[in-house]
Scaffold this active site. Sequence first.
Site, PDB file in Angstrom:
ATOM      1  N   ARG A  22       0.160  -9.133  13.438  1.00 47.06           N
ATOM      2  CA  ARG A  22      -0.444  -8.065  12.615  1.00 47.06           C
ATOM      3  C   ARG A  22      -1.347  -8.665  11.544  1.00 47.06           C
ATOM      4  NH1 ARG A  22       4.880  -5.216  10.938  1.00 47.06           N
ATOM      5  NH2 ARG A  22       3.609  -4.054   9.438  1.00 47.06           N
ATOM      6  N   LYS A  39       0.824  -1.210   0.000  1.00 47.85           N
ATOM      7  CA  LYS A  39       0.000   0.000   0.000  1.00 47.85           C
ATOM      8  C   LYS A  39       0.866   1.270   0.000  1.00 47.85           C
ATOM      9  CE  LYS A  39      -2.270  -0.992   3.818  1.00 47.85           C
ATOM     10  NZ  LYS A  39      -1.648  -2.271   4.230  1.00 47.85           N
ATOM     11  N   ARG A  93      11.666   0.020  11.468  1.00 50.65           N
ATOM     12  CA  ARG A  93      10.373  -0.114  12.147  1.00 50.65           C
ATOM     13  C   ARG A  93      10.398  -1.292  13.096  1.00 50.65           C
ATOM     14  NH1 ARG A  93       5.231   0.546   8.215  1.00 50.65           N
ATOM     15  NH2 ARG A  93       4.408  -0.775   9.875  1.00 50.65           N
ATOM     16  N   ARG A 144      11.744  -5.923   4.806  1.00 52.74           N
ATOM     17  CA  ARG A 144      11.631  -4.493   5.066  1.00 52.74           C
ATOM     18  C   ARG A 144      12.246  -4.160   6.429  1.00 52.74           C
ATOM     19  NH1 ARG A 144       5.734  -1.746   4.823  1.00 52.74           N
ATOM     20  NH2 ARG A 144       5.561  -2.357   6.991  1.00 52.74           N
ATOM     21  N   ARG A 196      -9.491   0.507   9.092  1.00 49.28           N
ATOM     22  CA  ARG A 196      -9.006  -0.824   9.445  1.00 49.28           C
ATOM     23  C   ARG A 196     -10.013  -1.617  10.274  1.00 49.28           C
ATOM     24  NH1 ARG A 196      -3.219   0.246   8.919  1.00 49.28           N
ATOM     25  NH2 ARG A 196      -1.993  -1.627   9.245  1.00 49.28           N
TER      26      ARG A 196
END
Length: 207
Positions: free
Chosen positions: A160, A28, A148, A142, A103
């Site tokens: 998640r 996204k 992160r 990532r 969400r």
Amino acid sequence: MQPLYLQNTRLASSMFNIILFGPPGSGKGTQSEKLISAYGLKHLSTGDLLRGEISNKTPLGLEAKTLIDKGLLVPDEVVIGMISSALDANPGAKGFLFDGFPRTRAQAEALDKLLKLKNTEIGVVLALDVSEEELVNRLMNRGLTSGRSDDTNENIIRERIAEYNRKTSPVADYYREFDKVVKIKGEGTVDEIFELLKKEIDKRFDH
Ligand code: ADP
């Protein structure tokens, strides 16, 4: 001369608003960057807004961080408040690209109400479809460079995805009732996926 409320309606209906939907790691953020520059939309990412609060060490950011680091969602009223302020802060926007929001079903219902107050609505929900194994691989990769904390641990990543399946996938069912959801194959090159997204947007919007 039309009454003012009709002029406003006409003006606002020329806006186009998109939800880029999909699980964590579905691309996204990457696609949002390309879409906003292609269409001149205002990007609203609740993940980015929350990370801004975290780096500024605001009370909201500190509260959000403990949840984010467990792979859980932050409370609806927090993100709805952030989106409401962001909508008000961009009165002249040509349209909004929502990324990572809504969400939950409650967030979707709140968003519809906020947009209605501005005489506009969601035009289309573009739902990126990516297999769970591919999501975990992408997020672990990532995590090597993103800095992160929620990308570094496989258990958090799986949580998640579980949170997405529990609370976020019902958002697609909600918009399906209004026939607004288009599924997009989210595996392939960044450019291939971008072309698929553009094709769906161009079918619906005259710009
Ligand atoms: P991802 O890369 O997993 O799609 P984001 O960058 O959009 O994640 O968001 C990171 C985290 O911020 C989420 O895992 C969640 O804890 C929190 N968050 C972001 N947007 C929302 C939202 N709309 N509602 C609740 N929590 C959110």
